[in-house]
Design an enzyme around this catalytic site. Structure first.
Site, PDB file in Angstrom:
ATOM      1  N   HIS A  65       0.825  -1.214   0.000  1.00  0.00           N
ATOM      2  CA  HIS A  65       0.000   0.000   0.000  1.00  0.00           C
ATOM      3  C   HIS A  65       0.857   1.262   0.000  1.00  0.00           C
ATOM      4  O   HIS A  65       0.426   2.319  -0.432  1.00  0.00           O
ATOM      5  CB  HIS A  65      -0.916   0.030   1.229  1.00  0.00           C
ATOM      6  N   HIS A  95       5.500   6.685   6.613  1.00  0.00           N
ATOM      7  CA  HIS A  95       5.184   6.213   5.266  1.00  0.00           C
ATOM      8  C   HIS A  95       4.664   7.398   4.458  1.00  0.00           C
ATOM      9  O   HIS A  95       4.445   8.484   5.006  1.00  0.00           O
ATOM     10  CB  HIS A  95       4.147   5.084   5.321  1.00  0.00           C
ATOM     11  N   HIS A  97       2.039   8.890   1.073  1.00  0.00           N
ATOM     12  CA  HIS A  97       0.926   8.718   0.137  1.00  0.00           C
ATOM     13  C   HIS A  97       1.241   9.648  -1.031  1.00  0.00           C
ATOM     14  O   HIS A  97       1.741  10.759  -0.817  1.00  0.00           O
ATOM     15  CB  HIS A  97      -0.398   9.121   0.784  1.00  0.00           C
ATOM     16  N   HIS A 120       3.528  10.696   6.614  1.00  0.00           N
ATOM     17  CA  HIS A 120       2.905  10.465   7.923  1.00  0.00           C
ATOM     18  C   HIS A 120       3.910   9.820   8.872  1.00  0.00           C
ATOM     19  O   HIS A 120       4.398   8.716   8.609  1.00  0.00           O
ATOM     20  CB  HIS A 120       1.685   9.544   7.781  1.00  0.00           C
ATOM     21  N   THR A 200      -6.019   6.414   8.049  1.00  0.00           N
ATOM     22  CA  THR A 200      -6.572   6.671   6.717  1.00  0.00           C
ATOM     23  C   THR A 200      -6.555   5.405   5.860  1.00  0.00           C
ATOM     24  O   THR A 200      -6.859   5.445   4.666  1.00  0.00           O
ATOM     25  CB  THR A 200      -5.791   7.788   5.989  1.00  0.00           C
ATOM     26  N   THR A 201      -6.181   4.284   6.468  1.00  0.00           N
ATOM     27  CA  THR A 201      -6.221   2.980   5.788  1.00  0.00           C
ATOM     28  C   THR A 201      -6.951   2.003   6.712  1.00  0.00           C
ATOM     29  O   THR A 201      -6.947   2.189   7.933  1.00  0.00           O
ATOM     30  CB  THR A 201      -4.802   2.437   5.534  1.00  0.00           C
TER      31      THR A 201
END
Length: 263
Positions: A65, A95, A97, A120, A200-201
């Protein structure tokens, strides 16, 4: 779609998560659109303090992801405190996005503006909870520091990460990644917005105190291109898809207040 197969595609992307994760329609879901004019300046918010002095990264991995840099979890020297937080939270991982080529890919937006990418830094309340897993499910368990990446000049420290991405091209790959201190990824100003939100996941737990920095850092298109060379798939899978547009769109505010540490 089973719970393990969520992703960012047409059939398993954010709009399909609700089926397996009903909390997706909860009252404190993230990300959100931060509307600066509606954020409330709160004079009681102290500056955030990040003690990353002796921070030690351990590994870099591709979880299918995003790309994740994990820290040695027992390291009590890398913590965030102050601001909206009642005690200190320990750094667990960070991580990113990001969007597709030439497209934005931040999760939070500011007055509708999206950024190229969002970083994040995930911290957990190790004072109150015994493990990261326990904290991740508790209302005050996590504190995530969000930093926007804006398109511009090459970031002089990010290459340490982008140069390592070839080692984790495929989902499930892990490589040693020692000695990286995320302090070098912070912007000059630590002024921030804060609000109560969620992961958010999936599993989308409503356990996050969000601290989103106002000032972005800059990254070159070439550096972002290296992120997009990663794959959502494992090495043995045939239908290979480049990792991009791995973000959830803004969720309804549902009466929450966004506070600002600055006027």
């Amino acid at each position: 779609m089973t719970g393990h197969h969520w992703g960012y595609g047409k059939d398993n992307g954010p709009s399909a998560w609700l089926k397996d994760y009903p909390i997706a329609e909860g009252n404190r879901q993230s990300p959100i659109d931060i509307v600066p004019a509606e954020a409330v300046f709160d004079a009681r918010l102290s500056p955030i303090s990040l003690s990353y002095n002796n921070c030690t990264s351990a590994t870099i991995s591709n979880n299918g992801h995003s790309v994740v840099v994990e820290f040695i979890d027992s390291d009590e020297r890398s913590v965030i405190r102050g601001g909206p937080l009642e005690n200190m939270y320990r750094l667990k991982q960070f991580h990113f996005h990001w969007g597709g080529k030439g497209c934005s890919g931040s999760e939070h937006t500011v007055g509708g503006k999206t950024y190229v990418s969002e970083l994040h830094l995930v911290h957990w309340n190790a004072i109150k909870y015994k493990s990261f897993g326990e904290a991740a499910a508790a209302p005050d368990g996590l504190a995530v520091l969000g930093i926007f990446l804006e398109s511009g000049d090459e970031h002089r420290f990010l290459h340490q990460i982008t140069d390592a991405l070839y080692m984790v091209k495929f989902k499930g790959s892990v490589a040693d990644f020692k000695g990286f201190n995320p302090k070098c990824l912070l912007p000059n100003s630590l002024e921030y917005w804060t609000y109560p939100g969620s992961l958010t996941t999936p599993p989308l737990y409503e356990s996050v105190t969000w601290i989103v920095l106002k000032e972005p850092i800059y990254v070159s298109e070439k550096q972002m291109g290296k992120f997009r060379m990663l794959l959502f798939n494992g090495e043995e899978e045939e239908d290979r898809k480049h990792m991009e547009n791995n973000f959830r769109p803004p969720q309804p505010l549902k009466g929450r207040k966004v506070r600002a540490s600055f006027k």
